[in-house]
Design an enzyme around this catalytic site. Sequence first.
Site, PDB file in Angstrom:
ATOM      1  N   HIS A  97      -4.840  33.748   1.093  1.00  0.00           N
ATOM      2  CA  HIS A  97      -4.873  32.287   1.109  1.00  0.00           C
ATOM      3  C   HIS A  97      -4.684  31.737   2.524  1.00  0.00           C
ATOM      4  O   HIS A  97      -4.593  30.522   2.713  1.00  0.00           O
ATOM      5  CB  HIS A  97      -3.758  31.772   0.184  1.00  0.00           C
ATOM      6  CG  HIS A  97      -3.960  30.379  -0.303  1.00  0.00           C
ATOM      7  ND1 HIS A  97      -3.017  29.396  -0.127  1.00  0.00           N
ATOM      8  CD2 HIS A  97      -4.985  29.794  -0.966  1.00  0.00           C
ATOM      9  CE1 HIS A  97      -3.436  28.264  -0.656  1.00  0.00           C
ATOM     10  NE2 HIS A  97      -4.627  28.477  -1.175  1.00  0.00           N
ATOM     11  N   HIS A 154      -3.562  17.602  -0.848  1.00  0.00           N
ATOM     12  CA  HIS A 154      -3.574  19.059  -0.750  1.00  0.00           C
ATOM     13  C   HIS A 154      -2.671  19.553   0.378  1.00  0.00           C
ATOM     14  O   HIS A 154      -2.650  20.732   0.708  1.00  0.00           O
ATOM     15  CB  HIS A 154      -5.012  19.541  -0.534  1.00  0.00           C
ATOM     16  CG  HIS A 154      -5.250  20.962  -0.859  1.00  0.00           C
ATOM     17  ND1 HIS A 154      -5.539  21.912   0.100  1.00  0.00           N
ATOM     18  CD2 HIS A 154      -5.240  21.629  -2.049  1.00  0.00           C
ATOM     19  CE1 HIS A 154      -5.713  23.093  -0.482  1.00  0.00           C
ATOM     20  NE2 HIS A 154      -5.539  22.950  -1.783  1.00  0.00           N
ATOM     21  N   LYS A 167       0.505  20.782   2.573  1.00  0.00           N
ATOM     22  CA  LYS A 167       1.614  21.693   2.301  1.00  0.00           C
ATOM     23  C   LYS A 167       2.564  21.605   3.495  1.00  0.00           C
ATOM     24  O   LYS A 167       2.344  22.270   4.516  1.00  0.00           O
ATOM     25  CB  LYS A 167       1.088  23.114   2.123  1.00  0.00           C
ATOM     26  CG  LYS A 167      -0.133  23.211   1.174  1.00  0.00           C
ATOM     27  CD  LYS A 167      -1.047  24.310   1.636  1.00  0.00           C
ATOM     28  CE  LYS A 167      -2.441  24.220   1.115  1.00  0.00           C
ATOM     29  NZ  LYS A 167      -2.648  23.832  -0.240  1.00  0.00           N
ATOM     30  N   ASP A 202     -10.163  33.288  21.966  1.00  0.00           N
ATOM     31  CA  ASP A 202      -9.874  33.794  23.315  1.00  0.00           C
ATOM     32  C   ASP A 202      -8.384  34.003  23.583  1.00  0.00           C
ATOM     33  O   ASP A 202      -7.976  34.107  24.752  1.00  0.00           O
ATOM     34  CB  ASP A 202     -10.442  32.847  24.381  1.00  0.00           C
ATOM     35  CG  ASP A 202     -11.963  32.863  24.415  1.00  0.00           C
ATOM     36  OD1 ASP A 202     -12.553  33.801  23.859  1.00  0.00           O
ATOM     37  OD2 ASP A 202     -12.548  31.932  25.000  1.00  0.00           O
ATOM     38  N   ASP A 239      15.441  17.296   8.250  1.00  0.00           N
ATOM     39  CA  ASP A 239      16.163  16.533   9.275  1.00  0.00           C
ATOM     40  C   ASP A 239      15.216  16.119  10.403  1.00  0.00           C
ATOM     41  O   ASP A 239      14.070  15.780  10.146  1.00  0.00           O
ATOM     42  CB  ASP A 239      17.362  17.335   9.785  1.00  0.00           C
ATOM     43  CG  ASP A 239      18.403  17.559   8.682  1.00  0.00           C
ATOM     44  OD1 ASP A 239      18.377  16.812   7.687  1.00  0.00           O
ATOM     45  OD2 ASP A 239      19.211  18.487   8.817  1.00  0.00           O
ATOM     46  N   LYS A 243      -5.235  30.577   6.449  1.00  0.00           N
ATOM     47  CA  LYS A 243      -6.277  29.895   7.229  1.00  0.00           C
ATOM     48  C   LYS A 243      -5.880  29.988   8.695  1.00  0.00           C
ATOM     49  O   LYS A 243      -5.080  29.181   9.183  1.00  0.00           O
ATOM     50  CB  LYS A 243      -6.400  28.427   6.819  1.00  0.00           C
ATOM     51  CG  LYS A 243      -6.906  28.208   5.389  1.00  0.00           C
ATOM     52  CD  LYS A 243      -5.794  28.052   4.412  1.00  0.00           C
ATOM     53  CE  LYS A 243      -6.345  27.710   3.020  1.00  0.00           C
ATOM     54  NZ  LYS A 243      -5.315  27.808   1.978  1.00  0.00           N
TER      55      LYS A 243
END
Length: 481
Positions: free
Chosen positions: A223, A399, A401, A230, A406, A225
């Site tokens: 899952h 969507h 996450k 470089d 704090d 990404k």
Amino acid sequence: MWTLFDYINTPWIWWSLSILYGVIILGVIAVVISENRNPVKSLAWVTVLLVVPAVGLVLYIFFGRNIQNKHIISRRNRRRLKRLENRSKINENQIKLYPDLAQHVRLVNALQGSAFYEGNHIRLYNNGTDKFRDLLEDIRNARQYINIEYYIISDDKIGTELADALIEKAKEGVKVRMIYDSVGSFKTSGRYFKRLQQAGIEAYPFFKVAFPPFGTRVNWRNHRKIVVIDGKIGYIGGMNVADRYVDGGKQFPLWRDLHLRLTGPGVAALQQSFAVDWNFMGHPLLEDVPLTDRYTDEDASGIQLLTGGPVNQWMNLTLMFQRAISSARKLVYLQTPYFLPTEGLLHALQVASLSKVDVRIMLPRRSDSDMLRWASFSYIQECLRAGIKVYLYERGMLHSKAIIIDDDFSTVGSTNFDFRSFEHNFEANLLVYGKEFTQRLTRQFLDDQKDCVRINPALWRQRPYSEKALESFMRLFAPIL
């Protein structure tokens, strides 16, 4: 003369098959119990096997297997990566953070040996238009290599633009490697990846799903990404490669998500994560380690990369999130598309709220999965009872996450706040230590809050019993959704 049909329809055949089937179901239940998993999850599997045995047996074969403690990379190769990493990381004793934050660093280091990197710049994206514009521009400017890893790579407009850019760089002699998830990219035409491979791009599925090992791989999804260009620029977050992250898709007017662009020494952490996954797929170990200068301005942030997956000895993400929430003194802001917390995480949120910490949870009003929405909503009443503020995002599909703790700690990545992300998926989150970025992320949360409706506890309790019953029923399956 008896026909085969007459033979099969004799009573003793049916009794024998029924007994055999019952023995198989009881045997699977015994295996589930003997694995000493989380009792909640074991009970969920037992419930499925008893209530819908035929369906439950098929589900267990495909989704119930356990591969914990399987080595994703050899100890020898991990030591090689660690030796290379030592060239750019900060010694733990040199870290200048508040005690609670320093404890976070030590925990993550103990869980997976993740290094701490000072002096990074982070760009925050809240929409796919800006993110893909910059990503494609960075790809066009690549000179040495591009390592790219996504759960979903679609063959739509944005996916085609990405393919064209990568093929152009491959023609220029830039080394391009791609990891895509076999399940997440299932709808993508095989011609898409074949075109990349014909251009010299090393594009391979992670845990390829095909018969006969289909049942052993479909449940474990990459899952993550992650993009590294470089060794100088990195991307990480929640956005996949698909048009809906730009235009909302067919279901929603807007698809809200978060993604990060990282520059600085912390890019080495993203490179190491990609190298581990690449080696796990049977390819040679990548030993290119970025060596970039640290930023020294006030906007610079310290970072760690925290990954999790079904092969880990510990539930890395669960333990880190629980530690961070428990350490909160002022606020805990949480954005997630699916809210199916473990018992420990739910208790941590409740304890924080009961201790007068400002705890807010933001979920989508409408979801891309009705089953997950119903299961998620079943936890809301327990949150409201503890004084947690729950907001439903109404502008489109939320969507994102993200967790904010704090004023100086936050995390953005691929991890949903649910059992699948914590236990079954290969996930990656960037942990950010620093006031400047945390303040930016907090402002983004509060902007999103303007497009939400806060749940009124009294009205929530008065919902129709049919809704409550459906949510409660789906909650039984939460640990295995």
